[in-house]
Design a protein around this motif. Structure first.
Motif, short mmCIF file in Angstrom:
data_model
loop_
_atom_site.label_atom_id
_atom_site.label_comp_id
_atom_site.label_asym_id
_atom_site.label_seq_id
_atom_site.Cartn_x
_atom_site.Cartn_y
_atom_site.Cartn_z
N PRO A 53 0.83 -1.20 0.00
CA PRO A 53 0.00 0.00 0.00
C PRO A 53 0.87 1.25 0.00
N PHE A 54 0.29 2.39 -0.35
CA PHE A 54 1.05 3.63 -0.36
C PHE A 54 1.40 4.03 1.07
N TRP A 55 2.64 4.41 1.27
CA TRP A 55 3.14 4.81 2.57
C TRP A 55 4.33 5.73 2.35
N GLY A 56 4.70 6.48 3.35
CA GLY A 56 5.85 7.37 3.22
C GLY A 56 6.09 8.11 4.51
N GLY A 57 6.94 9.13 4.41
CA GLY A 57 7.21 9.96 5.57
C GLY A 57 8.61 10.49 5.60
N GLU A 58 9.04 10.79 6.82
CA GLU A 58 10.34 11.42 7.02
C GLU A 58 10.87 11.05 8.40
N VAL A 59 12.20 10.93 8.49
CA VAL A 59 12.86 10.75 9.78
C VAL A 59 13.75 11.97 10.00
N ALA A 60 13.58 12.63 11.13
CA ALA A 60 14.41 13.78 11.49
C ALA A 60 14.39 13.96 12.99
N ASP A 61 15.53 14.32 13.55
CA ASP A 61 15.63 14.65 14.97
C ASP A 61 15.06 13.58 15.90
N ARG A 63 12.74 11.43 15.36
CA ARG A 63 11.31 11.15 15.19
C ARG A 63 11.04 10.73 13.76
N LEU A 64 10.22 9.72 13.60
CA LEU A 64 9.79 9.26 12.29
C LEU A 64 8.32 9.64 12.13
N THR A 65 8.00 10.32 11.03
CA THR A 65 6.62 10.63 10.71
C THR A 65 6.19 9.66 9.63
N TYR A 66 5.20 8.84 9.92
CA TYR A 66 4.71 7.80 9.02
C TYR A 66 3.39 8.27 8.42
N THR A 67 3.32 8.34 7.09
CA THR A 67 2.13 8.83 6.41
C THR A 67 1.52 7.75 5.51
N THR A 68 0.20 7.86 5.33
CA THR A 68 -0.55 7.01 4.39
C THR A 68 -1.59 7.92 3.74
N PRO A 69 -2.24 7.46 2.64
CA PRO A 69 -3.30 8.27 2.05
C PRO A 69 -4.43 8.59 3.04
N ASP A 70 -4.71 7.69 3.97
CA ASP A 70 -5.74 7.92 4.99
C ASP A 70 -5.27 8.86 6.11
N PRO A 118 18.25 7.67 -4.52
CA PRO A 118 19.59 7.16 -4.21
C PRO A 118 19.64 6.06 -3.14
N PHE A 119 18.50 5.81 -2.48
CA PHE A 119 18.49 4.82 -1.40
C PHE A 119 17.28 3.90 -1.51
N VAL A 120 17.45 2.68 -1.04
CA VAL A 120 16.37 1.71 -0.93
C VAL A 120 15.86 1.77 0.50
N ALA A 121 14.55 1.79 0.68
CA ALA A 121 13.94 1.80 2.00
C ALA A 121 13.17 0.49 2.19
N THR A 122 13.42 -0.17 3.31
CA THR A 122 12.70 -1.39 3.66
C THR A 122 12.05 -1.16 5.02
N LEU A 123 10.74 -1.26 5.06
CA LEU A 123 9.99 -1.01 6.28
C LEU A 123 9.38 -2.30 6.79
N ARG A 124 9.61 -2.58 8.06
CA ARG A 124 8.95 -3.69 8.75
C ARG A 124 8.03 -3.04 9.77
N LEU A 125 6.73 -3.26 9.60
CA LEU A 125 5.73 -2.75 10.53
C LEU A 125 4.95 -3.95 11.04
N GLY A 126 5.23 -4.35 12.27
CA GLY A 126 4.67 -5.59 12.80
C GLY A 126 5.20 -6.75 11.98
N GLU A 127 4.32 -7.54 11.41
CA GLU A 127 4.72 -8.67 10.56
C GLU A 127 4.75 -8.29 9.08
N ASP A 128 4.38 -7.05 8.75
CA ASP A 128 4.28 -6.59 7.37
C ASP A 128 5.63 -6.03 6.91
N LEU A 129 6.12 -6.49 5.76
CA LEU A 129 7.37 -6.02 5.18
C LEU A 129 7.06 -5.24 3.90
#
Length: 150
Positions: A53-61, A63-70, A118-129
């Protein structure tokens, strides 16, 4: 399903390895090189995006901000940063589930545009990769090989 400890061990092993060469132990990289990944400074913000599903965000200071269309404003999660030999990881907890974002160097495509990251992002959220791409202001994404975009 891969357990959290197994996933974290695999993530750390991936981050510990370099992208070239072979050390004496048969593992990738120089086994004598213990320098942490330095291509992204600790003070830099890392942006990331993924699909299906669509997901994204930013990591700074820290803190990670996790975004979705919802949730386009995002949910903020405190994270710890780990610099391995082959990349970075950020770990925390979101809605009672463990969250780990691994960022490693490599050309990446979102599969839906002609952007290159320039970078590959791999997110593990619970059991979801989830697979995605990442960039920084200093190392931006590009539009079809042309000038950087925001």
């Amino acid at each position: 399903m891969i357990g959290r400890r197994v996933f974290l061990a695999l993530s750390l092993a991936m981050l510990a390895g370099a992208c070239h060469g072979t050390g004496g132990s048969g593992m990738p990289g120089d086994s004598d090189d213990h320098t942490p990944f330095g291509a992204i400074a600790e003070s830099e913000a890392v942006r990331f995006t993924g699909t299906e599903p669509f997901w994204g965000g930013e990591v700074a200071d820290g803190r990670l901000t996790y975004t979705t269309p919802d949730n386009p404003q995002g949910t903020i999660v405190p994270v710890s940063r780990f610099a391995g030999r082959g990349g970075l990881s950020f770990s925390g907890e979101l809605a009672g589930q463990s969250l780990t974002l691994a960022v490693t160097p490599g050309d990446c495509s979102d599969g839906m545009s002609d952007r290159t990251y320039p970078f590959v992002a791999t997110l593990r959220l619970g059991e979801d990769l989830r697979q995605g791409c990442a960039w920084t202001e200093r190392q931006p994404r590009t539009e079809g090989g042309r000038s950087p975009v925001g």
